[in-house]
Scaffold this motif. Structure first.
Motif, PDB file in Angstrom:
ATOM      1  N   LYS A 108       0.833  -1.207   0.000  1.00 57.12           N
ATOM      2  CA  LYS A 108       0.000   0.000   0.000  1.00 57.12           C
ATOM      3  C   LYS A 108       0.866   1.254   0.000  1.00 57.12           C
ATOM      4  N   TRP A 109       1.984   1.189   0.746  1.00 58.00           N
ATOM      5  CA  TRP A 109       2.909   2.323   0.791  1.00 58.00           C
ATOM      6  C   TRP A 109       3.441   2.632  -0.606  1.00 58.00           C
ATOM      7  N   LEU A 110       3.767   1.596  -1.367  1.00 56.27           N
ATOM      8  CA  LEU A 110       4.256   1.791  -2.734  1.00 56.27           C
ATOM      9  C   LEU A 110       3.178   2.402  -3.629  1.00 56.27           C
ATOM     10  N   ILE A 111       1.964   1.914  -3.517  1.00 55.80           N
ATOM     11  CA  ILE A 111       0.872   2.440  -4.343  1.00 55.80           C
ATOM     12  C   ILE A 111       0.652   3.926  -4.061  1.00 55.80           C
ATOM     13  N   ASP A 112       0.792   4.326  -2.805  1.00 58.52           N
ATOM     14  CA  ASP A 112       0.605   5.734  -2.449  1.00 58.52           C
ATOM     15  C   ASP A 112       1.780   6.603  -2.892  1.00 58.52           C
ATOM     16  N   ASN A 113       3.000   6.062  -2.807  1.00 53.69           N
ATOM     17  CA  ASN A 113       4.179   6.903  -2.991  1.00 53.69           C
ATOM     18  C   ASN A 113       4.755   6.919  -4.404  1.00 53.69           C
ATOM     19  N   ILE A 114       4.495   5.913  -5.192  1.00 54.28           N
ATOM     20  CA  ILE A 114       4.980   5.947  -6.582  1.00 54.28           C
ATOM     21  C   ILE A 114       4.430   7.170  -7.319  1.00 54.28           C
ATOM     22  N   PRO A 115       3.129   7.473  -7.231  1.00 54.83           N
ATOM     23  CA  PRO A 115       2.651   8.722  -7.851  1.00 54.83           C
ATOM     24  C   PRO A 115       3.178   9.970  -7.144  1.00 54.83           C
ATOM     25  N   ASN A 116       3.269   9.931  -5.807  1.00 49.34           N
ATOM     26  CA  ASN A 116       3.721  11.105  -5.056  1.00 49.34           C
ATOM     27  C   ASN A 116       5.144  11.515  -5.422  1.00 49.34           C
ATOM     28  N   PHE A 117       5.994  10.536  -5.737  1.00 52.00           N
ATOM     29  CA  PHE A 117       7.384  10.817  -6.079  1.00 52.00           C
ATOM     30  C   PHE A 117       7.582  10.996  -7.589  1.00 52.00           C
ATOM     31  N   GLY A 118       6.507  10.973  -8.343  1.00 56.62           N
ATOM     32  CA  GLY A 118       6.610  11.206  -9.782  1.00 56.62           C
ATOM     33  C   GLY A 118       7.348  10.126 -10.540  1.00 56.62           C
ATOM     34  N   VAL A 119       7.222   8.885 -10.094  1.00 58.27           N
ATOM     35  CA  VAL A 119       7.905   7.776 -10.772  1.00 58.27           C
ATOM     36  C   VAL A 119       7.302   7.575 -12.160  1.00 58.27           C
ATOM     37  N   GLU A 120       8.165   7.515 -13.158  1.00 61.64           N
ATOM     38  CA  GLU A 120       7.719   7.331 -14.538  1.00 61.64           C
ATOM     39  C   GLU A 120       8.085   5.964 -15.097  1.00 61.64           C
ATOM     40  N   GLN A 121       9.113   5.352 -14.503  1.00 55.62           N
ATOM     41  CA  GLN A 121       9.613   4.109 -15.095  1.00 55.62           C
ATOM     42  C   GLN A 121      10.193   3.192 -14.025  1.00 55.62           C
ATOM     43  N   LEU A 122       9.938   1.901 -14.194  1.00 51.06           N
ATOM     44  CA  LEU A 122      10.529   0.865 -13.352  1.00 51.06           C
ATOM     45  C   LEU A 122      11.431   0.003 -14.231  1.00 51.06           C
ATOM     46  N   ILE A 123      12.713  -0.089 -13.851  1.00 54.77           N
ATOM     47  CA  ILE A 123      13.673  -0.932 -14.572  1.00 54.77           C
ATOM     48  C   ILE A 123      14.099  -2.068 -13.653  1.00 54.77           C
ATOM     49  N   ILE A 124      14.048  -3.283 -14.162  1.00 54.04           N
ATOM     50  CA  ILE A 124      14.519  -4.439 -13.393  1.00 54.04           C
ATOM     51  C   ILE A 124      15.694  -5.054 -14.134  1.00 54.04           C
ATOM     52  N   ASP A 125      16.859  -4.984 -13.500  1.00 54.90           N
ATOM     53  CA  ASP A 125      18.080  -5.534 -14.078  1.00 54.90           C
ATOM     54  C   ASP A 125      18.166  -7.034 -13.782  1.00 54.90           C
ATOM     55  N   ASP A 126      18.899  -7.756 -14.614  1.00 53.97           N
ATOM     56  CA  ASP A 126      19.016  -9.216 -14.478  1.00 53.97           C
ATOM     57  C   ASP A 126      17.638  -9.866 -14.433  1.00 53.97           C
ATOM     58  N   ALA A 127      16.756  -9.388 -15.299  1.00 52.57           N
ATOM     59  CA  ALA A 127      15.361  -9.846 -15.279  1.00 52.57           C
ATOM     60  C   ALA A 127      15.213 -11.313 -15.657  1.00 52.57           C
ATOM     61  N   HIS A 128      16.253 -11.895 -16.234  1.00 53.96           N
ATOM     62  CA  HIS A 128      16.203 -13.328 -16.559  1.00 53.96           C
ATOM     63  C   HIS A 128      16.110 -14.188 -15.303  1.00 53.96           C
ATOM     64  N   GLU A 129      16.377 -13.590 -14.123  1.00 58.49           N
ATOM     65  CA  GLU A 129      16.284 -14.331 -12.870  1.00 58.49           C
ATOM     66  C   GLU A 129      14.914 -14.192 -12.202  1.00 58.49           C
ATOM     67  N   LEU A 130      14.025 -13.421 -12.800  1.00 58.65           N
ATOM     68  CA  LEU A 130      12.671 -13.293 -12.256  1.00 58.65           C
ATOM     69  C   LEU A 130      11.914 -14.611 -12.411  1.00 58.65           C
ATOM     70  N   ASN A 131      10.916 -14.803 -11.550  1.00 55.96           N
ATOM     71  CA  ASN A 131      10.076 -15.990 -11.676  1.00 55.96           C
ATOM     72  C   ASN A 131       8.608 -15.579 -11.686  1.00 55.96           C
ATOM     73  N   ILE A 132       7.738 -16.539 -11.713  1.00 61.13           N
ATOM     74  CA  ILE A 132       6.309 -16.259 -11.879  1.00 61.13           C
ATOM     75  C   ILE A 132       5.742 -15.439 -10.719  1.00 61.13           C
ATOM     76  N   HIS A 133       6.297 -15.600  -9.512  1.00 63.54           N
ATOM     77  CA  HIS A 133       5.835 -14.812  -8.363  1.00 63.54           C
ATOM     78  C   HIS A 133       6.193 -13.339  -8.534  1.00 63.54           C
ATOM     79  N   HIS A 134       7.371 -13.070  -9.088  1.00 58.94           N
ATOM     80  CA  HIS A 134       7.777 -11.690  -9.352  1.00 58.94           C
ATOM     81  C   HIS A 134       6.921 -11.080 -10.460  1.00 58.94           C
TER      82      HIS A 134
END
Length: 328
Positions: free
Chosen positions: A123-149
């Motif tokens: 919930k904190w992220l949902i409230d603060n991502i707009p408040n901080f003006g976040v425009e983009q999320l980059i995930i490095d080494d994304a080949h290590e992500l799994n279905i839960h991520h």
């Protein structure tokens, strides 16, 4: 074949101050190369379009360096009225198999990690991502992500759109496996469920970023000539650019046969050569020294040499002929 040259054992130590300065250039100086320009330009394009994208490149090209530099120059600012803007969030793929670490990593991007459970942090992220003006999320080494991520990323962006009417760009940065972007192959193989199919369909832009061509290697060597000139007054690496390109596209390094040079291999070769030249009190780097370091580099490309008891090039055995004669 790289030529054999005479070597000697030495216990000579490089001056500590010089060692620190050389390491600073090698490990902490970001060079804007042709690869970094291609990589960053694509991510910036995706950000402006507010799209989802996947970018892939072979390992050792400096993807993580590019992302770090991109975040640094993304326009993050704390204004006089106390409002903070963080346009780009960048995290590394979590090592765990659940979503807890990715939630914590995102919270830390804001400079603080509220002490609470995952429900409150989400919930904190949902409230603060707009408040901080976040425009983009980059995930490095994304080949290590799994279905839960993947499931969490979808939940995060869905909730931002539904509750806040807020849209962000998402970029997954991945290594290549052969000619395939590894994370994309993983997504395609796990889209049997409806929600995963929706996740799959959101990606609109794709890019494979290649390493350095012969001309681009020459451009990087020109920069290294300037960076290392305070240590070697007559350094002139650019004259050996074709030879260096041939060495660093040796099959042991260019395992995918793409005929491109990875920045990590180039940086390591030059750093080690400058370091040995400094120990030997030279004012330039002769081709035979580069030849010798390249040979060690090819034998064990993960080795960084210690400052003690290392075999080094014998001073005075300078190659004066055509640099192509020393090709790997």
């Amino acid at each position: 074949m790289i030529n054999n040259i005479n070597i000697i054992d030495t216990n000579s130590n490089i001056d500590e101050e010089i060692e620190i300065k050389l390491l600073d250039i090698y490990k902490y100086t970001f060079i804007e190369t042709a690869f970094s320009q291609r990589f960053q330009d694509f991510i910036n394009e995706v950000r402006l379009k507010k799209k989802w994208a996947i970018v892939g490149a072979h390992s050792r090209n400096g993807k993580s360096w590019c992302i770090k530099d991109l975040v640094k120059n993304s326009g993050a600012i704390k204004e006089y009225n106390g409002i903070t803007r963080i346009p780009v969030l960048a995290i590394r793929s979590p090592e765990s198999n659940n979503a807890s670490d990715i939630i914590s990593s995102l919270c830390r991007c804001f400079g603080t990690l509220p002490k609470s459970n995952n429900s409150v942090l989400k919930k904190w992220l949902i409230d603060n991502i707009p408040n901080f003006g976040v425009e983009q999320l980059i995930i490095d080494d994304a080949h290590e992500l799994n279905i839960h991520h993947f499931k969490f990323i979808k939940w995060l962006t869905d909730t931002l759109e539904l509750e806040k009417n807020y849209y962000i760009s998402v970029v997954l940065s991945s290594i290549l496996s052969g000619n395939q972007i590894s994370v994309w192959s993983k997504i395609m193989n796990t889209r049997s469920e409806d929600w995963m199919q929706q996740f799959y369909e959101r990606f609109a832009l794709f890019r494979v970023v290649q390493g350095h061509t012969p001309q681009e290697v020459a451009e990087v060597l020109y920069v290294y000539d300037e960076l290392y000139k305070p240590f070697l007054s007559q350094i002139n690496l650019i004259q050996w650019s074709d030879t260096i390109f041939a060495w660093l596209t040796h099959p042991d390094l260019d395992v995918h046969n793409c005929r491109r040079v990875a920045m990590e291999h180039l940086a390591k070769l030059i750093y080690e050569s400058v370091r040995v030249a400094s120990i030997q009190k030279m004012n330039e780097i002769p081709i035979d020294l580069l030849n010798y370091i390249a040979k060690l580099h090819l034998i064990n490309r993960n080795k960084l040499y210690s400052t003690e008891n290392e075999p080094v090039y014998k001073k005075g055995n300078t190659h004066k002929g055509n640099p192509q004669e020393a090709n790997a």
